[in-house]
Write a protein that holds these residues in place. Structure first.
Motif, PDB file in Angstrom:
ATOM      1  N   TRP A  33       0.816  -1.213   0.000  1.00  0.00           N
ATOM      2  CA  TRP A  33       0.000   0.000   0.000  1.00  0.00           C
ATOM      3  C   TRP A  33       0.845   1.256   0.000  1.00  0.00           C
ATOM      4  O   TRP A  33       0.505   2.257  -0.616  1.00  0.00           O
ATOM      5  CB  TRP A  33      -0.981  -0.005   1.181  1.00  0.00           C
ATOM      6  N   PHE A  39       2.803   6.049  -5.660  1.00  0.00           N
ATOM      7  CA  PHE A  39       2.378   6.228  -7.046  1.00  0.00           C
ATOM      8  C   PHE A  39       1.276   7.290  -7.143  1.00  0.00           C
ATOM      9  O   PHE A  39       1.330   8.191  -7.976  1.00  0.00           O
ATOM     10  CB  PHE A  39       1.876   4.906  -7.619  1.00  0.00           C
ATOM     11  N   PHE A  49      -6.456  13.845  -0.977  1.00  0.00           N
ATOM     12  CA  PHE A  49      -7.383  13.433   0.089  1.00  0.00           C
ATOM     13  C   PHE A  49      -7.505  11.905   0.134  1.00  0.00           C
ATOM     14  O   PHE A  49      -7.734  11.326   1.181  1.00  0.00           O
ATOM     15  CB  PHE A  49      -8.755  14.105  -0.062  1.00  0.00           C
ATOM     16  N   ASP A  53      -5.936   9.553   3.430  1.00  0.00           N
ATOM     17  CA  ASP A  53      -6.734   8.552   4.144  1.00  0.00           C
ATOM     18  C   ASP A  53      -6.035   7.181   4.126  1.00  0.00           C
ATOM     19  O   ASP A  53      -5.991   6.483   5.138  1.00  0.00           O
ATOM     20  CB  ASP A  53      -8.133   8.442   3.531  1.00  0.00           C
ATOM     21  N   ALA A 111     -10.439  -1.399  -0.983  1.00  0.00           N
ATOM     22  CA  ALA A 111      -9.731  -0.641  -2.013  1.00  0.00           C
ATOM     23  C   ALA A 111      -8.904  -1.586  -2.903  1.00  0.00           C
ATOM     24  O   ALA A 111      -8.684  -1.309  -4.087  1.00  0.00           O
ATOM     25  CB  ALA A 111      -8.834   0.422  -1.370  1.00  0.00           C
ATOM     26  N   TRP A 114     -10.913  -2.561  -5.739  1.00  0.00           N
ATOM     27  CA  TRP A 114     -10.869  -1.528  -6.781  1.00  0.00           C
ATOM     28  C   TRP A 114      -9.613  -1.717  -7.642  1.00  0.00           C
ATOM     29  O   TRP A 114      -9.679  -1.703  -8.872  1.00  0.00           O
ATOM     30  CB  TRP A 114     -10.867  -0.115  -6.166  1.00  0.00           C
ATOM     31  N   LEU A 115      -8.464  -1.907  -6.964  1.00  0.00           N
ATOM     32  CA  LEU A 115      -7.197  -2.033  -7.686  1.00  0.00           C
ATOM     33  C   LEU A 115      -7.231  -3.216  -8.649  1.00  0.00           C
ATOM     34  O   LEU A 115      -6.809  -3.123  -9.796  1.00  0.00           O
ATOM     35  CB  LEU A 115      -6.044  -2.207  -6.684  1.00  0.00           C
ATOM     36  N   CYS A 135     -11.160   3.707 -14.431  1.00  0.00           N
ATOM     37  CA  CYS A 135     -11.024   3.947 -12.995  1.00  0.00           C
ATOM     38  C   CYS A 135     -12.392   4.103 -12.350  1.00  0.00           C
ATOM     39  O   CYS A 135     -12.678   3.509 -11.300  1.00  0.00           O
ATOM     40  CB  CYS A 135     -10.169   5.191 -12.790  1.00  0.00           C
ATOM     41  N   LEU A 143     -15.539   0.158  -4.259  1.00  0.00           N
ATOM     42  CA  LEU A 143     -15.517   1.110  -3.146  1.00  0.00           C
ATOM     43  C   LEU A 143     -16.716   2.041  -3.044  1.00  0.00           C
ATOM     44  O   LEU A 143     -17.154   2.368  -1.944  1.00  0.00           O
ATOM     45  CB  LEU A 143     -14.277   1.998  -3.314  1.00  0.00           C
ATOM     46  N   PHE A 168      -0.227   6.982 -18.774  1.00  0.00           N
ATOM     47  CA  PHE A 168      -0.383   6.172 -17.567  1.00  0.00           C
ATOM     48  C   PHE A 168       0.542   4.961 -17.612  1.00  0.00           C
ATOM     49  O   PHE A 168       1.213   4.622 -16.636  1.00  0.00           O
ATOM     50  CB  PHE A 168      -1.848   5.731 -17.425  1.00  0.00           C
ATOM     51  N   MET A 172       3.880   4.116 -15.010  1.00  0.00           N
ATOM     52  CA  MET A 172       3.996   2.875 -14.235  1.00  0.00           C
ATOM     53  C   MET A 172       5.437   2.353 -14.232  1.00  0.00           C
ATOM     54  O   MET A 172       5.800   1.485 -13.452  1.00  0.00           O
ATOM     55  CB  MET A 172       3.021   1.823 -14.757  1.00  0.00           C
TER      56      MET A 172
HETATM   57  C1  1PX Z   1      -0.433   0.936 -10.891  1.00  0.00           C
HETATM   58  C2  1PX Z   1      -1.616   1.706 -10.664  1.00  0.00           C
HETATM   59  C3  1PX Z   1      -1.793   1.922  -9.270  1.00  0.00           C
HETATM   60  C4  1PX Z   1      -2.771   2.960  -8.865  1.00  0.00           C
HETATM   61  C5  1PX Z   1      -2.504   3.316  -7.464  1.00  0.00           C
HETATM   62  C6  1PX Z   1      -3.594   3.910  -6.792  1.00  0.00           C
HETATM   63  C7  1PX Z   1      -3.601   3.642  -5.335  1.00  0.00           C
HETATM   64  C8  1PX Z   1      -4.945   3.831  -4.844  1.00  0.00           C
HETATM   65  C9  1PX Z   1      -5.022   3.851  -3.373  1.00  0.00           C
HETATM   66  C10 1PX Z   1      -6.406   4.074  -2.936  1.00  0.00           C
HETATM   67  C11 1PX Z   1      -6.522   3.942  -1.473  1.00  0.00           C
HETATM   68  C12 1PX Z   1      -7.862   4.279  -1.012  1.00  0.00           C
HETATM   69  C13 1PX Z   1      -8.063   3.932   0.420  1.00  0.00           C
HETATM   70  C14 1PX Z   1      -9.456   4.269   0.775  1.00  0.00           C
HETATM   71  C15 1PX Z   1      -9.869   3.742   2.098  1.00  0.00           C
HETATM   72  C16 1PX Z   1     -11.305   4.158   2.317  1.00  0.00           C
HETATM   73  O1  1PX Z   1     -12.190   3.641   1.649  1.00  0.00           O
HETATM   74  N1  1PX Z   1     -11.568   5.106   3.235  1.00  0.00           N
HETATM   75  C17 1PX Z   1     -12.886   5.662   3.435  1.00  0.00           C
HETATM   76  C18 1PX Z   1     -13.573   5.049   4.624  1.00  0.00           C
HETATM   77  O2  1PX Z   1     -12.780   5.171   5.744  1.00  0.00           O
HETATM   78  P1  1PX Z   1     -13.473   5.380   7.170  1.00  0.00           P
HETATM   79  O3  1PX Z   1     -12.352   5.339   8.156  1.00  0.00           O
HETATM   80  O4  1PX Z   1     -14.145   6.753   7.112  1.00  0.00           O
HETATM   81  O5  1PX Z   1     -14.482   4.295   7.339  1.00  0.00           O
HETATM   82  C19 1PX Z   1     -12.721   7.138   3.591  1.00  0.00           C
HETATM   83  O6  1PX Z   1     -13.961   7.757   3.815  1.00  0.00           O
HETATM   84  C20 1PX Z   1     -12.046   7.581   2.366  1.00  0.00           C
HETATM   85  C21 1PX Z   1     -11.873   8.672   1.853  1.00  0.00           C
HETATM   86  C22 1PX Z   1     -11.019   8.926   0.663  1.00  0.00           C
HETATM   87  C23 1PX Z   1     -11.632   8.664  -0.670  1.00  0.00           C
HETATM   88  C24 1PX Z   1     -11.490   7.312  -1.203  1.00  0.00           C
HETATM   89  C25 1PX Z   1     -11.738   7.247  -2.686  1.00  0.00           C
HETATM   90  C26 1PX Z   1     -11.034   6.041  -3.191  1.00  0.00           C
HETATM   91  C27 1PX Z   1     -10.784   6.062  -4.650  1.00  0.00           C
HETATM   92  C28 1PX Z   1      -9.788   4.990  -4.982  1.00  0.00           C
HETATM   93  C29 1PX Z   1      -9.246   5.168  -6.335  1.00  0.00           C
HETATM   94  C30 1PX Z   1      -7.899   5.815  -6.367  1.00  0.00           C
HETATM   95  C31 1PX Z   1      -7.613   6.357  -7.707  1.00  0.00           C
HETATM   96  C32 1PX Z   1      -6.206   6.257  -8.104  1.00  0.00           C
HETATM   97  C33 1PX Z   1      -6.073   6.485  -9.552  1.00  0.00           C
HETATM   98  C34 1PX Z   1      -5.044   5.708 -10.219  1.00  0.00           C
END
Ligand code: 1PX
Length: 211
Positions: A33, A39, A49, A53, A111, A114-115, A135, A143, A168, A172
């Motif tokens: 992670w 990344f 944001f 988190d 998450a 999602w990956l 994405c 998620l 992208f 990588m």
């Molecule tokens: C080789 C390509 C790799 C791409 C790497 C991207 C890494 C993504 C890491 C995402 C980590 C997200 C952790 C989210 C944990 C979560 O769901 N937290 C929520 C709940 O927590 P709580 O303690 O309140 O119960 C929290 O509310 C989260 C808030 C932040 C927003 C989460 C949106 C997640 C979108 C994930 C997609 C990432 C897009 C990366 C684009 C490449």
């Protein structure tokens, strides 16, 4: 920095995650992670944001792992057993343990789904595919179901700023596009296995909806 990151590093960590008897080492899980976060930090401030988190959750788990009961946090299996046996988890609603290892890891576990979906669609994408669409499809199928409207909107906005498919693949940092695709093909089964083992363990213990 973009050039420090490599896809290979992520996969090495997820590969190291699995013990001989298929337990999941928390140490390598969170190291994987950390690589993902580094990344994400190259993608611009709209993603901060999300990475904040993720870092908070990684730090919670690291603290358990290096704390006085650290040996119980060696694997996800030993953590689940230890926290449940000692009633260290809020099972149905918020209580004394808002940041248990089990509920914290569950957020990362979701998450990871999602990956898995995102990387699979990158792997099978064609030149015309859009990373932002891949994405957000992966997000909506995983998620998003667990997150409130405001976060979903902020996430969608961030996705729109993702670099195009070619750029992208370049960031990588794993060679030619063909090489990246080959590496994804190797790595995805590993990530899926780590995901599935955790999912089964959580399901067996009724932990999939932890508050
Ligand atoms: C080789 C390509 C790799 C791409 C790497 C991207 C890494 C993504 C890491 C995402 C980590 C997200 C952790 C989210 C944990 C979560 O769901 N937290 C929520 C709940 O927590 P709580 O303690 O309140 O119960 C929290 O509310 C989260 C808030 C932040 C927003 C989460 C949106 C997640 C979108 C994930 C997609 C990432 C897009 C990366 C684009 C490449």
């Amino acid at each position: 920095m973009a050039d420090c990151f490599s896809l290979q590093n992520i996969f090495e960590n997820f590969k190291s995650c699995l013990s001989d008897n298929k337990e999941v080492y928390i140490k390598y899980y969170i190291a994987g992670w950390r690589e993902l976060v580094s990344f994400m930090n190259t993608l611009g401030s709209l993603f901060s944001f999300i990475s904040k988190d993720a870092v908070t959750k990684i730090q919670i788990l690291e603290k358990f792992l290096t704390g006085e009961n650290g040996t119980h946090y060696t694997t996800v299996q030993s953590m689940v057993k230890y926290e449940l046996d000692n009633k260290l988890v809020d099972l149905t609603k918020g209580g004394n343990y808002p940041a248990s290892g089990c509920r914290t890891l569950l957020r990362l576990h979701r998450a990871l789904r999602w990956l898995q979906l995102f990387l699979e669609s990158l792997r099978t994408s064609t030149e015309n595919s859009k990373t932002s669409v891949m994405c957000s499809e992966a997000y909506n199928a995983s998620l998003a179901q667990h997150q409130p409207w405001l976060i979903r909107k902020a996430a969608e906005m961030a996705f729109c700023t993702l670099p195009g498919r070619d750029a992208f693949f370049d960031v990588m940092n794993a060679g030619s596009h063909q090489e990246v695709i080959a590496l994804l093909g190797e790595a995805l089964p590993l990530i899926s296995e780590v995901y599935q083992i955790t999912e089964d363990l959580y399901a067996k213990n009724n932990l999939l909806d932890l508050p």
